[in-house]
Design a protein around this motif. Structure first.
Motif, mmCIF file in Angstrom:
data_model
loop_
_atom_site.group_PDB
_atom_site.id
_atom_site.type_symbol
_atom_site.label_atom_id
_atom_site.label_comp_id
_atom_site.label_asym_id
_atom_site.label_seq_id
_atom_site.Cartn_x
_atom_site.Cartn_y
_atom_site.Cartn_z
ATOM 1 N N ASP A 272 20.408 11.264 -71.054
ATOM 2 C CA ASP A 272 21.297 11.717 -72.123
ATOM 3 C C ASP A 272 22.619 12.238 -71.566
ATOM 4 O OD1 ASP A 272 21.224 12.052 -75.066
ATOM 5 O OD2 ASP A 272 21.632 14.157 -74.595
ATOM 6 N N GLY A 273 22.574 12.744 -70.322
ATOM 7 C CA GLY A 273 23.778 13.299 -69.711
ATOM 8 C C GLY A 273 24.541 12.300 -68.865
ATOM 9 N N GLY A 274 24.135 11.034 -68.905
ATOM 10 C CA GLY A 274 24.867 10.004 -68.186
ATOM 11 C C GLY A 274 24.570 9.956 -66.701
ATOM 12 N N LEU A 275 23.442 10.511 -66.276
ATOM 13 C CA LEU A 275 23.057 10.491 -64.859
ATOM 14 C C LEU A 275 21.999 9.422 -64.626
ATOM 15 C CD1 LEU A 275 22.682 14.344 -64.302
ATOM 16 C CD2 LEU A 275 24.602 12.911 -63.576
ATOM 17 N N LYS A 276 22.108 8.736 -63.493
ATOM 18 C CA LYS A 276 21.128 7.718 -63.158
ATOM 19 C C LYS A 276 20.069 8.298 -62.220
ATOM 20 C CE LYS A 276 24.171 3.689 -63.649
ATOM 21 N NZ LYS A 276 24.728 2.480 -62.962
ATOM 22 N N VAL A 277 18.811 8.014 -62.553
ATOM 23 C CA VAL A 277 17.678 8.427 -61.718
ATOM 24 C C VAL A 277 17.130 7.189 -61.031
ATOM 25 C CG1 VAL A 277 15.365 9.439 -61.744
ATOM 26 C CG2 VAL A 277 17.136 10.350 -63.287
ATOM 27 N N PRO A 278 17.030 7.193 -59.698
ATOM 28 C CA PRO A 278 17.224 8.320 -58.770
ATOM 29 C C PRO A 278 18.589 8.343 -58.087
ATOM 30 C CG PRO A 278 16.110 6.563 -57.633
ATOM 31 C CD PRO A 278 16.382 6.047 -59.025
ATOM 32 N N ASP A 279 19.514 7.469 -58.451
ATOM 33 C CA ASP A 279 20.793 7.384 -57.730
ATOM 34 C C ASP A 279 21.569 8.691 -57.771
ATOM 35 O OD1 ASP A 279 20.108 4.777 -57.273
ATOM 36 O OD2 ASP A 279 21.363 3.958 -58.880
ATOM 37 N N ASP A 280 21.690 9.270 -58.962
ATOM 38 C CA ASP A 280 22.422 10.535 -59.096
ATOM 39 C C ASP A 280 21.503 11.748 -58.955
ATOM 40 O OD1 ASP A 280 24.789 9.113 -59.675
ATOM 41 O OD2 ASP A 280 24.210 8.950 -61.790
ATOM 42 N N LEU A 281 20.265 11.579 -59.365
ATOM 43 C CA LEU A 281 19.326 12.706 -59.380
ATOM 44 C C LEU A 281 17.903 12.189 -59.179
ATOM 45 C CD1 LEU A 281 19.453 15.838 -59.949
ATOM 46 C CD2 LEU A 281 18.659 15.276 -62.262
ATOM 47 N N ALA A 282 17.277 12.609 -58.079
ATOM 48 C CA ALA A 282 15.875 12.260 -57.840
ATOM 49 C C ALA A 282 14.989 13.290 -58.545
ATOM 50 C CB ALA A 282 15.579 12.250 -56.343
ATOM 51 N N VAL A 283 13.842 12.829 -59.053
ATOM 52 C CA VAL A 283 12.944 13.719 -59.797
ATOM 53 C C VAL A 283 11.508 13.491 -59.329
ATOM 54 C CG1 VAL A 283 12.094 14.424 -62.068
ATOM 55 C CG2 VAL A 283 14.460 13.608 -61.816
ATOM 56 N N ILE A 284 10.799 14.589 -59.049
ATOM 57 C CA ILE A 284 9.385 14.498 -58.691
ATOM 58 C C ILE A 284 8.577 15.451 -59.568
ATOM 59 C CG2 ILE A 284 9.608 16.199 -56.813
ATOM 60 C CD1 ILE A 284 7.415 14.613 -55.321
ATOM 61 N N GLY A 285 7.480 14.936 -60.123
ATOM 62 C CA GLY A 285 6.640 15.737 -61.000
ATOM 63 C C GLY A 285 5.398 16.254 -60.287
ATOM 64 N N MET A 286 4.441 16.660 -61.112
ATOM 65 C CA MET A 286 3.193 17.206 -60.595
ATOM 66 C C MET A 286 2.071 16.877 -61.576
ATOM 67 S SD MET A 286 1.976 19.403 -58.115
ATOM 68 C CE MET A 286 3.388 20.418 -57.688
ATOM 69 N N ASP A 287 0.986 16.283 -61.098
ATOM 70 C CA ASP A 287 -0.258 16.044 -61.843
ATOM 71 C C ASP A 287 -0.595 14.571 -62.044
ATOM 72 O OD1 ASP A 287 -0.675 18.761 -62.066
ATOM 73 O OD2 ASP A 287 0.106 18.887 -64.127
ATOM 74 N N ASP A 288 0.393 13.687 -62.070
ATOM 75 C CA ASP A 288 0.168 12.260 -62.306
ATOM 76 C C ASP A 288 -0.581 12.007 -63.609
ATOM 77 O OD1 ASP A 288 0.399 9.549 -61.782
ATOM 78 O OD2 ASP A 288 -1.532 9.443 -60.740
ATOM 79 N N ILE A 289 -0.019 12.505 -64.717
ATOM 80 C CA ILE A 289 -0.598 12.224 -66.023
ATOM 81 C C ILE A 289 -0.346 10.754 -66.366
ATOM 82 C CG2 ILE A 289 -0.324 14.611 -66.791
ATOM 83 C CD1 ILE A 289 2.125 13.740 -68.394
ATOM 84 N N PRO A 290 -1.114 10.150 -67.269
ATOM 85 C CA PRO A 290 -0.968 8.722 -67.570
ATOM 86 C C PRO A 290 0.449 8.301 -67.954
ATOM 87 C CG PRO A 290 -3.025 9.516 -68.475
ATOM 88 C CD PRO A 290 -2.297 10.732 -67.947
ATOM 89 N N SER A 291 1.159 9.134 -68.716
ATOM 90 C CA SER A 291 2.499 8.747 -69.170
ATOM 91 C C SER A 291 3.515 8.724 -68.029
ATOM 92 C CB SER A 291 2.987 9.693 -70.271
ATOM 93 O OG SER A 291 2.938 11.037 -69.846
ATOM 94 N N ALA A 292 3.172 9.308 -66.869
ATOM 95 C CA ALA A 292 4.098 9.272 -65.727
ATOM 96 C C ALA A 292 4.310 7.843 -65.247
ATOM 97 C CB ALA A 292 3.548 10.139 -64.592
#
Length: 343
Positions: A272-292
């Motif tokens: 929504d903010g015009g950032l590309k993942v992971p080029d502009d911002l890398a993201v790592i979660g926790m738990d590995d839920i199915p929707s991930a």
């Protein structure tokens, strides 16, 4: 009319033509009792014919405890990962002849010590946050207690022998899990990190979030990196977008999220903010839920090995109960990084 009365040990003794003491020795496999094999087989056959099952209440009275392990956690929705954990605990404890019973402790609920006493539980597993007075109440008992995510210290596990047989503590879902995220991002070349908390109190354990964020701080301090920025994301996309944009403006290139729900909120806010993942911002979660796995891009995350964790919890509990050796204090591998496209 057929008699549906439950068979007793006296009925088995009469059917087998032996004393009740002999029945007790055979069915309880009492050591140092020389029962002829033919007699043993006769008792077992009689018990099978009568569909005899021993009284759990009587057995608990004789032993001073039942075969029940009481699981205690604050009232909260049980998500996917917690469900896996409870299933794994049920299976590993069952393999040891123990029955796992979960008690959700909410406001105004019966005191945990009373639940423990009513069940004559053999041990207690405390999951997540509980009021200090309830923990102190449990610690005054002589039962084996294992606390999960219980302290601020430690990395993978803490089971000091001098705390047994009363209690042991695991930090398996706390500080070290956040450190796993940060180590992955730092090794990928990121030097300015942020930690994303989640704004939905229904799925957030405050103490657990604090431990995970502390793990991220530990890694940044270890490598001499700036202190991670903190922000809250979640159901309000506009507010979440403002948080993520502020991070980007401050030079943040990677985000460690409290859980996968928070990570998914970051993905939406970045888009929504015009950032590309992971080029502009890398993201790592926790738990590995199915929707991930179906996120866009698919979410890199830390998965919890609930089977290994449950095995270790069970070993600590048996040691606390005095029925097994204390497991070695070492770095158990309870997690693995699932690398996908978001980081």
């Amino acid at each position: 009319m057929r008699n549906h009365r439950r068979a007793t040990s006296a009925d088995v003794a009469q059917e087998a033509g032996v004393s009740r003491a002999t029945v007790s020795y055979v069915l309880n496999d009492t050591p140092n009792q020389k029962i002829p094999e033919q007699t043993r087989e006769r008792v077992l056959a009689a018990a099978q014919r009568l569909a005899y099952s021993p009284s759990t209440a009587a057995r608990a009275l004789r032993r001073g405890r039942s075969d029940v392990v009481l699981g205690v956690m604050a009232t909260t929705p049980i998500g996917v990962v917690l469900g896996y954990m409870l299933n794994s605990l049920t299976e590993t404890l069952s393999a040891e002849g123990l029955t796992f019973v979960l008690h959700l402790h909410g406001q105004g609920a019966q005191p945990i010590s009373e639940v423990h006493q009513a069940l004559s539980s053999a041990g207690v597993v405390v999951i997540g946050d509980l009021p200090a007075e309830d923990l102190e109440d449990l610690h005054r008992s002589s039962t084996g207690i294992v606390r999960m995510a219980g302290t601020e210290e430690g990395r993978h596990s803490a089971s000091p022998v001098d705390m047994l047989p009363v209690r042991a503590t695991l930090d398996t879902m706390g500080r070290w899990a956040g450190a796993e995220q940060a180590e992955f991002l730092v090794k990928a070349g990121h030097s300015v990190l942020a930690f994303a908390n989640y704004d939905d109190p229904a799925v957030q354990l405050t103490h657990l979030a604090r431990l995970r964020e502390a793990g991220v701080h530990d890694v940044c301090a270890k490598y001499g990196l700036p202190t991670p920025l903190h922000g809250v994301v979640g159901s309000d996309l506009e507010a979440s977008t403002a948080v993520v944009r502020a991070w980007a403006d401050a030079g943040v290139t990677a985000v460690c999220a409290y859980n996968d729900e928070a990570a998914l909120a970051v993905l939406s806010a970045a888009n929504d903010g015009g950032l590309k993942v992971p080029d502009d911002l890398a993201v790592i979660g926790m738990d590995d839920i199915p929707s991930a796995r179906s996120a866009r891009p698919p979410l890199t995350t830390v998965a919890l090995d609930t089977a290994t964790l449950a095995t270790h919890v069970t070993a600590l509990l048996l040691a606390g109960m005095g029925t097994g050796p204390c497991p070695e204090v070492e770095d158990y591998s309870f997690t693995r990084i699932i690398v996908r496209a978001s980081a």
